[in-house]
Design a protein around this motif. Structure first.
Motif, short mmCIF file in Angstrom:
data_model
loop_
_atom_site.label_atom_id
_atom_site.label_comp_id
_atom_site.label_asym_id
_atom_site.label_seq_id
_atom_site.Cartn_x
_atom_site.Cartn_y
_atom_site.Cartn_z
N SER A 1 25.91 -7.90 22.47
CA SER A 1 24.73 -8.62 22.00
C SER A 1 23.46 -7.82 22.25
CB SER A 1 24.64 -9.99 22.69
OG SER A 1 25.76 -10.77 22.38
N ALA A 2 23.40 -7.16 23.40
CA ALA A 2 22.23 -6.34 23.72
C ALA A 2 22.10 -5.18 22.74
CB ALA A 2 22.34 -5.82 25.15
N MET A 3 23.22 -4.58 22.37
CA MET A 3 23.18 -3.47 21.41
C MET A 3 22.64 -3.94 20.06
SD MET A 3 24.10 -0.82 23.07
CE MET A 3 24.65 0.45 21.98
N GLU A 4 23.04 -5.15 19.65
CA GLU A 4 22.52 -5.71 18.40
C GLU A 4 21.02 -5.96 18.51
OE1 GLU A 4 24.62 -9.13 16.87
OE2 GLU A 4 26.55 -8.18 17.28
N GLU A 5 20.61 -6.56 19.63
CA GLU A 5 19.19 -6.86 19.83
C GLU A 5 18.34 -5.59 19.84
OE1 GLU A 5 16.73 -8.48 23.51
OE2 GLU A 5 17.91 -10.07 22.57
N MET A 6 18.90 -4.52 20.39
CA MET A 6 18.18 -3.25 20.45
C MET A 6 18.26 -2.47 19.14
SD MET A 6 19.23 -2.12 24.40
CE MET A 6 20.23 -0.83 23.82
N GLU A 7 18.90 -3.09 18.13
CA GLU A 7 19.08 -2.52 16.80
C GLU A 7 19.93 -1.25 16.81
OE1 GLU A 7 15.27 -2.18 14.86
OE2 GLU A 7 14.84 -4.31 15.20
N PHE A 8 21.01 -1.29 17.61
CA PHE A 8 22.00 -0.20 17.65
C PHE A 8 23.34 -0.71 17.12
CE2 PHE A 8 19.09 1.56 20.89
CZ PHE A 8 18.99 2.86 20.45
N GLU A 9 23.29 -1.46 15.99
CA GLU A 9 24.50 -2.04 15.42
C GLU A 9 25.54 -0.98 15.05
OE1 GLU A 9 21.45 -2.82 14.08
OE2 GLU A 9 21.20 -4.91 14.66
N PHE B 1 26.51 1.43 16.63
CA PHE B 1 27.33 1.83 17.78
C PHE B 1 28.37 0.77 18.15
CE2 PHE B 1 23.43 4.37 18.61
CZ PHE B 1 24.02 5.63 18.55
N LEU B 2 28.29 -0.41 17.54
CA LEU B 2 29.21 -1.49 17.90
C LEU B 2 30.67 -1.17 17.57
CD1 LEU B 2 27.09 -4.66 17.10
CD2 LEU B 2 27.73 -3.75 19.33
N PRO B 3 31.01 -0.67 16.36
CA PRO B 3 32.43 -0.37 16.10
C PRO B 3 33.03 0.63 17.09
CG PRO B 3 31.23 -0.48 14.03
CD PRO B 3 30.20 -0.54 15.14
N PRO B 4 32.37 1.78 17.37
CA PRO B 4 32.98 2.68 18.36
C PRO B 4 33.02 2.08 19.77
CG PRO B 4 30.95 3.66 17.46
CD PRO B 4 31.19 2.38 16.75
N GLU C 1 38.60 -1.72 23.56
CA GLU C 1 40.02 -2.03 23.34
C GLU C 1 40.92 -0.99 24.00
OE1 GLU C 1 41.67 -4.69 22.05
OE2 GLU C 1 39.67 -5.58 22.12
N ALA C 2 40.56 0.28 23.85
CA ALA C 2 41.34 1.35 24.49
C ALA C 2 41.34 1.18 26.00
CB ALA C 2 40.78 2.72 24.11
N TYR C 3 40.20 0.82 26.56
CA TYR C 3 40.11 0.59 28.01
C TYR C 3 41.01 -0.57 28.43
CZ TYR C 3 38.19 -0.93 32.47
OH TYR C 3 38.04 -1.33 33.78
N LYS C 4 40.95 -1.67 27.67
CA LYS C 4 41.77 -2.85 28.00
C LYS C 4 43.26 -2.52 27.93
CE LYS C 4 38.55 -6.52 26.68
NZ LYS C 4 38.28 -7.61 25.73
N LYS C 5 43.65 -1.77 26.90
CA LYS C 5 45.06 -1.37 26.78
C LYS C 5 45.48 -0.50 27.96
CE LYS C 5 45.52 -1.67 21.78
NZ LYS C 5 45.71 -0.93 20.52
N GLY C 6 44.61 0.43 28.34
CA GLY C 6 44.90 1.30 29.48
C GLY C 6 45.05 0.50 30.77
#
Length: 180
Positions: free
Chosen positions: A71-79, A81-84, A90-95
């Motif tokens: 949400s902070a990334m969206e508010e800072m207008e860095f949308e 960067f959200l997909p990566p 997800e990679a971290y959670k799987k690990g």
């Protein structure tokens, strides 16, 4: 909080490593440029943390979570960067899940191994007792009578004991009763 503004900067070694990974081989970066990138990265991290903290406070939580950061990334207008960021999360959670499963499997294997070793020890002790009984040819009748008395020494009612401990209990009681 930090006592000095320099305490808020990211470590230079980390910044240098990130810069080297981002640039092609053979490109050099001056100390001044590394310092500027380090300060910019520190400011970005502080700003992102502050924005994420606002979302956590609105939700009446003291702990920032991944959703707050998104949400902070969206508010800072860095949308963009959200997909990566989601992929990295997800990679971290799987690990982490893989590490947890490996840890649980290791624990189960260890418990299984320990249980097998205890059963092997019980069998070895029983075999040793049988061999000991067969070795004494002289006073077998007296020994058999004594073994019958020991065999009748029961474990206290309602007590569940491993066979190894049952044997130890009987030896303890037999010793106290003067059978040895």
């Amino acid at each position: 909080m930090a006592e000095r503004p320099e305490d808020l900067n990211l470590p230079n070694a980390v910044i240098t490593r990130i810069i080297k990974e981002a640039l092609p081989d053979g490109v050099n970066v001056s100390k001044e440029a590394r310092r500027a990138i380090s300060q910019a990265a520190s400011v970005f991290v502080l700003y992102a943390t502050s924005c994420a903290n606002s979302f956590a406070m609105k939700a009446k939580r003291k702990t920032l979570n991944a959703g707050d950061v998104m949400s902070a990334m969206e508010e800072m207008e860095f949308e963009r960067f959200l997909p990566p960021l989601r992929e990295a999360l997800e990679a971290y959670k799987k690990g982490q899940k893989g590490k947890k499963e490996a840890s649980e499997q290791k624990r189960k294997d260890k418990e299984k191994k320990n249980g097998t070793e205890e059963n092997d020890k019980s069998r070895e002790e029983e075999e040793d007792e049988e061999e000991h009984m067969e070795d004494d040819d002289g006073d077998n009748e007296g020994k058999m009578e004594q073994d019958c008395k020991i065999e009748n020494l029961a474990v206290p009612p309602g007590t569940k004991m491993h066979p190894t401990f049952q044997g130890m209990w009987k030896m303890h009681i037999a010793t106290k009763a003067g059978l040895f």
